[in-house]
Design a protein around this motif. Structure first.
Motif, PDB file in Angstrom:
ATOM      1  N   PRO A 229     -17.060  -6.145   9.355  1.00 41.58           N
ATOM      2  CA  PRO A 229     -18.113  -5.482   9.748  1.00 41.58           C
ATOM      3  C   PRO A 229     -18.735  -3.967   9.286  1.00 41.58           C
ATOM      4  O   PRO A 229     -20.049  -3.789   9.435  1.00 41.58           O
ATOM      5  CB  PRO A 229     -17.438  -5.155  11.243  1.00 41.58           C
ATOM      6  CG  PRO A 229     -16.481  -6.043  11.532  1.00 41.58           C
ATOM      7  CD  PRO A 229     -15.793  -6.263   9.817  1.00 41.58           C
ATOM      8  N   SER A 230     -17.855  -3.334   8.826  1.00 45.43           N
ATOM      9  CA  SER A 230     -18.154  -2.198   8.193  1.00 45.43           C
ATOM     10  C   SER A 230     -18.869  -2.404   6.720  1.00 45.43           C
ATOM     11  O   SER A 230     -20.057  -1.702   6.563  1.00 45.43           O
ATOM     12  CB  SER A 230     -17.099  -1.261   7.752  1.00 45.43           C
ATOM     13  OG  SER A 230     -16.114  -0.927   8.726  1.00 45.43           O
ATOM     14  N   VAL A 231     -18.605  -3.458   6.238  1.00 47.13           N
ATOM     15  CA  VAL A 231     -19.261  -3.768   4.881  1.00 47.13           C
ATOM     16  C   VAL A 231     -20.737  -4.086   5.130  1.00 47.13           C
ATOM     17  O   VAL A 231     -21.579  -3.439   4.519  1.00 47.13           O
ATOM     18  CB  VAL A 231     -18.533  -4.770   3.957  1.00 47.13           C
ATOM     19  CG1 VAL A 231     -19.196  -5.082   2.808  1.00 47.13           C
ATOM     20  CG2 VAL A 231     -17.166  -4.384   3.582  1.00 47.13           C
ATOM     21  N   PHE A 232     -20.900  -4.645   6.014  1.00 47.22           N
ATOM     22  CA  PHE A 232     -22.280  -5.266   6.323  1.00 47.22           C
ATOM     23  C   PHE A 232     -23.258  -4.608   7.364  1.00 47.22           C
ATOM     24  O   PHE A 232     -24.338  -4.565   7.202  1.00 47.22           O
ATOM     25  CB  PHE A 232     -22.070  -6.871   6.734  1.00 47.22           C
ATOM     26  CG  PHE A 232     -21.724  -7.736   5.857  1.00 47.22           C
ATOM     27  CD1 PHE A 232     -22.365  -7.963   4.588  1.00 47.22           C
ATOM     28  CD2 PHE A 232     -20.796  -8.967   5.998  1.00 47.22           C
ATOM     29  CE1 PHE A 232     -21.972  -8.812   3.428  1.00 47.22           C
ATOM     30  CE2 PHE A 232     -20.337  -9.628   5.263  1.00 47.22           C
ATOM     31  CZ  PHE A 232     -20.978  -9.823   4.018  1.00 47.22           C
TER      32      PHE A 232
ATOM     33  N   ARG B 179     -23.788   4.394   9.955  1.00 46.48           N
ATOM     34  CA  ARG B 179     -22.904   5.619   9.605  1.00 46.48           C
ATOM     35  C   ARG B 179     -22.822   6.194   8.336  1.00 46.48           C
ATOM     36  O   ARG B 179     -22.318   7.302   8.170  1.00 46.48           O
ATOM     37  CB  ARG B 179     -21.463   5.388  10.162  1.00 46.48           C
ATOM     38  CG  ARG B 179     -21.456   5.126  11.953  1.00 46.48           C
ATOM     39  CD  ARG B 179     -20.043   4.670  12.310  1.00 46.48           C
ATOM     40  NE  ARG B 179     -19.561   4.672  13.671  1.00 46.48           N
ATOM     41  CZ  ARG B 179     -19.009   5.630  14.688  1.00 46.48           C
ATOM     42  NH1 ARG B 179     -19.085   7.086  13.727  1.00 46.48           N
ATOM     43  NH2 ARG B 179     -18.878   5.614  15.788  1.00 46.48           N
ATOM     44  N   GLY B 180     -22.987   5.155   7.405  1.00 48.70           N
ATOM     45  CA  GLY B 180     -22.801   5.603   6.117  1.00 48.70           C
ATOM     46  C   GLY B 180     -23.752   6.453   5.596  1.00 48.70           C
ATOM     47  O   GLY B 180     -25.149   6.655   6.004  1.00 48.70           O
TER      48      GLY B 180
ATOM     49  N   THR C  63     -20.879   0.295  10.145  1.00 50.27           N
ATOM     50  CA  THR C  63     -20.446   0.815  11.493  1.00 50.27           C
ATOM     51  C   THR C  63     -18.701   0.556  11.537  1.00 50.27           C
ATOM     52  O   THR C  63     -18.273  -0.190  10.482  1.00 50.27           O
ATOM     53  CB  THR C  63     -20.844  -0.261  12.771  1.00 50.27           C
ATOM     54  OG1 THR C  63     -20.785  -1.662  12.499  1.00 50.27           O
ATOM     55  CG2 THR C  63     -22.321   0.063  12.946  1.00 50.27           C
ATOM     56  N   LEU C  64     -18.144   1.255  12.400  1.00 55.46           N
ATOM     57  CA  LEU C  64     -16.623   1.062  12.354  1.00 55.46           C
ATOM     58  C   LEU C  64     -16.217   0.028  13.113  1.00 55.46           C
ATOM     59  O   LEU C  64     -16.978  -0.676  13.793  1.00 55.46           O
ATOM     60  CB  LEU C  64     -16.172   2.315  12.865  1.00 55.46           C
ATOM     61  CG  LEU C  64     -16.409   3.623  12.094  1.00 55.46           C
ATOM     62  CD1 LEU C  64     -15.668   4.769  13.003  1.00 55.46           C
ATOM     63  CD2 LEU C  64     -15.936   3.503  10.870  1.00 55.46           C
TER      64      LEU C  64
ATOM     65  N   HIS D 281     -16.374   2.156   2.931  1.00 54.92           N
ATOM     66  CA  HIS D 281     -16.970   0.760   2.987  1.00 54.92           C
ATOM     67  C   HIS D 281     -18.380   1.055   3.593  1.00 54.92           C
ATOM     68  O   HIS D 281     -19.449   0.163   3.516  1.00 54.92           O
ATOM     69  CB  HIS D 281     -16.189  -0.516   3.615  1.00 54.92           C
ATOM     70  CG  HIS D 281     -15.631  -1.212   2.582  1.00 54.92           C
ATOM     71  ND1 HIS D 281     -14.634  -2.036   3.037  1.00 54.92           N
ATOM     72  CD2 HIS D 281     -15.696  -1.076   1.213  1.00 54.92           C
ATOM     73  CE1 HIS D 281     -13.749  -2.922   2.132  1.00 54.92           C
ATOM     74  NE2 HIS D 281     -14.548  -2.102   1.001  1.00 54.92           N
ATOM     75  N   ILE D 282     -18.449   1.791   4.877  1.00 54.45           N
ATOM     76  CA  ILE D 282     -19.802   1.962   5.414  1.00 54.45           C
ATOM     77  C   ILE D 282     -20.933   2.555   4.575  1.00 54.45           C
ATOM     78  O   ILE D 282     -22.051   2.532   4.792  1.00 54.45           O
ATOM     79  CB  ILE D 282     -19.735   2.900   6.688  1.00 54.45           C
ATOM     80  CG1 ILE D 282     -18.905   4.132   6.377  1.00 54.45           C
ATOM     81  CG2 ILE D 282     -18.788   2.310   7.755  1.00 54.45           C
ATOM     82  CD1 ILE D 282     -18.802   5.323   7.489  1.00 54.45           C
TER      83      ILE D 282
END
Length: 449
Positions: free
Chosen positions: A55-58, A332-333, A61-62, A312-313
């Protein structure tokens, strides 16, 4: 410009040849790519296994944002969806049952393929015929499934030896025009660590009476019973599996032109007897959350290593930055493009989290909540009702928790942890249905018994 995002399952940071203090030269093809790009030596995954990490990669978000990771909420915007809105085409291919379309991962793709069971080219029609005429637990379907597993290795060798996910990704890159996003997820070196003999011999894996899959299965269940020689075999099989993955990656990189943005990372790492486990059951130690990350920009860059902590974010924002596409408000990133182009970026605290048990992976369980907050120097892990503190400079293996950490840096990290714990709201498990085929694939990968 095209973009290739390559993710490699269960790949330890220690087993990336381009990383500092690498264990062996197991990834020469990726090391060659690193000579044209930027290596981030302090990259962190937000989850210790596939369903918690992606979920964070794509979506930047956490894992426990927006209802958690059992199924991606519409509130999360996939990078593929944002690119699609910007006029890009997208192709995604994987062989991991956690990444199926039913979990929300297929949104925004023109082509999205699971090449797991019956995933070899030309066999999809046969699988569909079986599904249309027999139940998943029927003797006929199970016999065909068993036969497929027996012959898939020889069939792939006849087809040139490439993994199906590599074949599909190659074709997508070769046949596509500019403004195309291709993501492929390579399942090696994930357990059960069954690399070809040539890679076992290259690593020098000792011979045993048990098969690799038998030995790895026992290691996952009873690691404390292993002798040092048996541990050497397991570590060797894993290293040989990494070599096998890099060999496949080399065939994919042959289809990458100089104008393609390439980002390579692992979804998570792998424990090899650290903290009493083999595999990646829910835990938040660095062997599971510290991952390789490599960015090769279009046209290449002067090879360099960035020691600033990234996460990853940051991957999806980086892709959108190079695509000149607007970043969704939910992200978030931050983009890593400035660092790739030689500018300084600041360290950001990395949050990793999971709320599932080893016996029910992928299912939300509030009582199983674990949250870690990390900088390159120190780390706090909230688990089982207590907080463990580790000095990563003096104790990189996280073996000696500090009982009473004192100082402003620790206080700042504790504030981040407390703030994150206060915002997590784990609801009832959605209980996304998994058909018997998915269950069987998870068993084969060692996730469930």
């Amino acid at each position: 410009m095209k973009t290739l995002l390559l993710t490699i399952d269960a790949w330890r940071a220690s087993h990336a040849s381009f990383a500092p203090d690498a264990v062996g030269d197991h990834t020469p093809n990726l090391a060659a790519l690193a000579e044209e790009g930027t290596v981030f030596s302090q990259a962190v995954s937000h989850g210790p296994a596939t369903p918690y990490a992606f979920p964070s990669v794509f979506t930047s978000t956490l894992p426990l944002d927006h209802g958690g990771y059992e199924q991606l909420s519409d509130e999360r915007t996939l990078v593929s969806e944002t690119l699609q809105d910007a006029g890009w085409s997208a192709a995604g291919v994987h062989a991991n049952p956690w990444l199926g379309e039913k979990y929300g991962y297929g949104r925004g793709y023109d082509i999205y393929r699971d090449v797991g069971e019956f995933g070899l080219p030309g066999l999809e029609r046969g699988r569909q015929f079986l599904l249309d005429n027999f139940s998943l637990d029927s003797p006929v379907y199970r016999a065909a499934q068993s036969l497929y597993r027996t012959v898939q290795g020889p069939l792939r060798m006849l087809g040139g030896g490439d993994a199906a996910e590599i074949e599909v990704a190659r074709k997508a890159l070769e046949k596509s025009s500019d403004e195309t996003f291709v993501w492929t997820h390579l399942l090696e070196p994930h357990a059960p660590y069954t690399p070809p003999k040539r890679h076992r011999e290259a690593v020098g894996v000792p011979e045993t009476d048990a098969t690799p899959s038998q030995l790895v299965t026992r290691a996952q269940h009873s690691p404390e019973e292993f002798t040092e020689r048996e541990r050497e075999v397991i570590r060797g099989l894993y290293a040989a599996s990494v070599r096998h993955a890099d060999e496949k990656v080399g065939k994919l990189l042959d289809a990458v032109d100089d104008d393609t943005l390439v980002i390579v990372s692992a979804d998570h790492g792998e424990a090899l007897f650290e903290h009493g486990q083999v595999g990646h059951e829910p835990a938040l130690y660095d062997e599971l959350t510290h991952v390789p990350l490599l960015v090769r920009p279009p046209g290449g860059a002067t090879a360099e290593q960035v020691e600033t902590q990234v996460r990853h974010i940051d991957i999806a924002p980086t892709i959108l930055d190079y695509a000149d596409a607007e970043q969704p408000d939910s992200y978030r990133g931050r983009s890593l493009r400035p660092a790739v182009e030689g500018e300084g970026i600041d360290d950001e605290v990395a949050i990793s989290e999971v709320a599932s048990s080893a016996t029910e992976p992928g299912r939300l369980a509030p009582d199983e909540l674990q949250v870690a907050v990390r900088t390159p120097e120190r780390k706090l892990i909230h688990a089982n009702g207590e907080v463990l503190a580790f000095d990563l400079q003096d104790d990189p293996d996280e073996r000696e928790p500090i009982t009473d950490p004192v100082g402003d840096d620790w206080d700042d990290l504790r504030t981040v942890l407390d703030d994150r714990l206060a915002t997590i709201d784990i609801g009832e498990s959605e209980g996304v249905d998994r058909d018997e085929e998915v269950q069987e694939r998870l068993r084969n990968l060692g996730y469930i018994d």
